[in-house]
Design a protein around this motif. Sequence first.
Motif, PDB file in Angstrom:
ATOM      1  N   PRO A  86       0.720  -1.399   0.012  1.00  0.00           N
ATOM      2  CA  PRO A  86      -0.072  -0.185   0.124  1.00  0.00           C
ATOM      3  C   PRO A  86       0.856   1.043  -0.050  1.00  0.00           C
ATOM      4  O   PRO A  86       2.031   1.449   0.707  1.00  0.00           O
ATOM      5  CB  PRO A  86      -0.926  -0.137   1.289  1.00  0.00           C
ATOM      6  N   HIS A  87       0.324   2.266  -0.664  1.00  0.00           N
ATOM      7  CA  HIS A  87       1.263   3.533  -0.814  1.00  0.00           C
ATOM      8  C   HIS A  87       1.655   4.034   0.635  1.00  0.00           C
ATOM      9  O   HIS A  87       2.948   4.526   0.677  1.00  0.00           O
ATOM     10  CB  HIS A  87       0.221   4.638  -1.635  1.00  0.00           C
ATOM     11  N   HIS A  88       0.920   3.974   1.664  1.00  0.00           N
ATOM     12  CA  HIS A  88       1.323   4.356   2.832  1.00  0.00           C
ATOM     13  C   HIS A  88       2.477   3.803   3.403  1.00  0.00           C
ATOM     14  O   HIS A  88       3.567   4.321   3.944  1.00  0.00           O
ATOM     15  CB  HIS A  88       0.061   4.826   3.946  1.00  0.00           C
ATOM     16  N   ARG A  89       2.653   2.562   3.381  1.00  0.00           N
ATOM     17  CA  ARG A  89       3.568   1.640   3.697  1.00  0.00           C
ATOM     18  C   ARG A  89       4.833   2.097   2.730  1.00  0.00           C
ATOM     19  O   ARG A  89       5.999   1.844   3.575  1.00  0.00           O
ATOM     20  CB  ARG A  89       3.322  -0.033   3.673  1.00  0.00           C
ATOM     21  N   VAL A  90       4.703   2.093   1.727  1.00  0.00           N
ATOM     22  CA  VAL A  90       5.875   2.361   0.855  1.00  0.00           C
ATOM     23  C   VAL A  90       6.360   3.917   1.207  1.00  0.00           C
ATOM     24  O   VAL A  90       7.690   3.860   1.380  1.00  0.00           O
ATOM     25  CB  VAL A  90       5.390   2.622  -0.982  1.00  0.00           C
ATOM     26  N   ALA A  91       5.635   4.974   1.508  1.00  0.00           N
ATOM     27  CA  ALA A  91       6.104   6.116   1.926  1.00  0.00           C
ATOM     28  C   ALA A  91       6.930   5.938   3.288  1.00  0.00           C
ATOM     29  O   ALA A  91       7.815   6.726   3.514  1.00  0.00           O
ATOM     30  CB  ALA A  91       5.000   7.105   1.960  1.00  0.00           C
ATOM     31  N   GLY A 120      10.799   6.788   3.973  1.00  0.00           N
ATOM     32  CA  GLY A 120      11.195   7.759   4.869  1.00  0.00           C
ATOM     33  C   GLY A 120      12.199   6.928   5.895  1.00  0.00           C
ATOM     34  O   GLY A 120      13.004   7.721   6.579  1.00  0.00           O
ATOM     35  N   SER A 121      12.069   5.762   6.316  1.00  0.00           N
ATOM     36  CA  SER A 121      12.913   5.200   7.094  1.00  0.00           C
ATOM     37  C   SER A 121      14.291   4.850   6.411  1.00  0.00           C
ATOM     38  O   SER A 121      15.302   4.370   7.309  1.00  0.00           O
ATOM     39  CB  SER A 121      12.291   3.744   7.667  1.00  0.00           C
ATOM     40  N   GLY A 122      14.376   4.832   5.284  1.00  0.00           N
ATOM     41  CA  GLY A 122      15.737   4.581   4.695  1.00  0.00           C
ATOM     42  C   GLY A 122      15.859   3.017   4.107  1.00  0.00           C
ATOM     43  O   GLY A 122      16.725   2.495   3.562  1.00  0.00           O
ATOM     44  N   ALA A 123      14.568   2.241   4.038  1.00  0.00           N
ATOM     45  CA  ALA A 123      14.555   0.891   3.834  1.00  0.00           C
ATOM     46  C   ALA A 123      14.569   0.463   2.497  1.00  0.00           C
ATOM     47  O   ALA A 123      14.797  -0.422   2.040  1.00  0.00           O
ATOM     48  CB  ALA A 123      13.603   0.131   4.718  1.00  0.00           C
TER      49      ALA A 123
END
Length: 70
Positions: free
Chosen positions: A12-17, A21-24
Motif C-alpha cells: 500500500p502507498h502509505h507503507r511504501v512512503a 522515509g525510514s531509509g529501507a
Amino acid sequence: MISGGKLVVKLPHHRVATLIGSGAGTPFDAGKGHPMKEWLTVIADDMESWLALAGRLHGRPLPQRSSWRN
C-alpha cells in the motif's frame, strides 16, 4: 520480484512512503520516467535482510534461512 538484482515489492502507498522515509527502500521506477506509488525497491541486497523486512511487514519474524530445509 527481482529487478536489477534488487528486491521490488508491491505494498500500500502509505507503507511504501513509510519505508522510504525510514531509509529501507527507494521508489521503484519501471523505466517510465516516474516512480510507481505502490512499488518499493528494497535497499538491502541480501536474502536475510529481505526476510527480516518481510517479517516486520507481516508483524512476525520469519524463520532464518539457515533453518530451512534444502
